[in-house]
Motif scaffolding. Sequence first.
Motif: not given
Length: 143
Positions: A7-9, A12-19, A105-108, A113-116
Amino acid sequence: MTPRSARRERLLRLRTIEHRVATLKLASADATVANLARITARLEKLRAGLGIDVGERAGMELNSIAEMTLRLESARIGMVAPLDDAQTRRSEFLAHRIAAQRREDGAAKLLAKAESDEVVSNDRRADANRQHVKRTSFFGKVK
């Protein structure tokens, strides 16, 4: 990968596209402002070049210069509002881009954090699933 990490990934893809979209809109707004600024500068340059020199001039020539000066001045005044609007839109797009970058940046950070957390959880799970070893006491009896 856990559902949380997935879900976090995706986020992040969505936020990257928005940016990226916000960056493209800002670039377009920058180009519009630059284009309008070039047009305004060209109008001012044309108007400055219409100066009347000292000496004899025909009435038709003076009339044409005066009419052209009025038209160029009218065009310059007409360019003020579109240029201001374009600069306002550029400022808005800049704010949107900065906000999109912050969200990315927040999504990254959330993904990291989720991966750790996933690594820690996998370690715990591996420890919990480890084969139990029977211990012997000091006296040789099985506990």
